[in-house]
Motif scaffolding. Structure first.
Motif: not given
Ligand code: BTN
Length: 240
Positions: A71, A181, A184, A187-188, A218-219
């Motif tokens: 990611c 982390k 996550l 993500r927002h 997704n996460n």
């Protein structure tokens, strides 16, 4: 932060991979001219002239590969959106990591894993941002509509050094937290920047095409597509 400035190079990613052992973690390779820039899936990254940004960050976060590294490109795309917002622009992200202004691409990100035999050594995270392009030169980019910062701002010239500093310091500021982390953490912000959620999309994965409604990221940063009441999560591909 150690930044190595090169005049002309084939590709900052290729250079960083070739010389990986000679540089410390978080060294940045920046070039004025990149004559064989590479994009995702074997595509080319066109050099639009010296005022544009081409750089690669050498990362040596651990001895083993971790899922979160998949990611990193999404992390950098979110960081770039924050920087572009400071210029009063409204960037968006096209999964997984294309950054757009309107429907035009302003930046591309390519992350490559560096291995020695079967051992993970680290990653090279490359980014190209169109900062100073001529409208006519953008037509050299055939596969997608493209734009650049100077054109979006209606200005003659954007300061490449300043932009580079802003981008790199923002990247490093939350880098450790991101490693801990994972997706996550962003993500927002990532979801806020996604324009295609809720829409029907098709994704090209090598020579395969998957279509459906893009319902979520997704996460793990995967794109969730829904088709005939079935959900699939895609880890790679390009939204067409
Ligand atoms: C893409 O959108 O397909 C990714 C493009 C990545 C381009 C950057 S420019 C700096 C670094 N060096 C390369 O050869 N590629 C990346």
């Amino acid at each position: 932060m150690n930044i190595v400035y090169l005049d002309e190079i084939d590709s900052t990613n290729s250079y960083a991979k070739r010389n990986f052992d000679n540089f410390d973690d978080r060294t940045v390779i920046s070039a004025s001219v990149q004559n064989d820039g590479r994009g995702r899936y074997g595509r080319k990254w066109v050099d639009l002239g010296e005022g544009n940004l081409f750089l690669s960050i050498i990362l040596k976060p651990s001895k083993d590969f971790k899922q979160v590294y998949a990611c990193l490109t999404q992390y950098l795309s979110v960081i770039l959106c924050h920087v572009l917002k400071d210029y009063s622009l409204e960037p968006s992200i096209k999964w997984p990591n294309d950054v757009l202004i309107g429907d035009k691409k302003i930046a591309g990100i390519l992350c490559e894993t560096v291995m020695s035999k079967n051992t993970f050594k680290g990653l090279v995270l490359g980014i190209g941002v169109n900062l100073n392009a001529q409208k006519n030169d953008l037509l050299l980019i055939k596969d997608k509509k493209a734009t650049s910062l100077n054109i979006e701002l209606g200005r003659e010239y954007e300061d490449k050094k300043l932009f580079t500093e802003k981008l790199l310091s923002a990247f490093l500021k939350d880098y450790e937290s991101f490693l801990n982390k994972g997706f996550l953490l962003i993500r927002h912000d990532y979801l806020n920047a996604c324009k295609f959620l809720g829409k029907e999309v098709c994704v090209n994965i090598f020579n395969e095409k998957k279509c459906g409604k893009a319902t979520d990221i997704n996460n793990l940063g995967e794109l969730v597509l829904e088709h005939k009441n079935k959900k699939i999560a895609l880890t790679m591909g390009d939204i067409l």
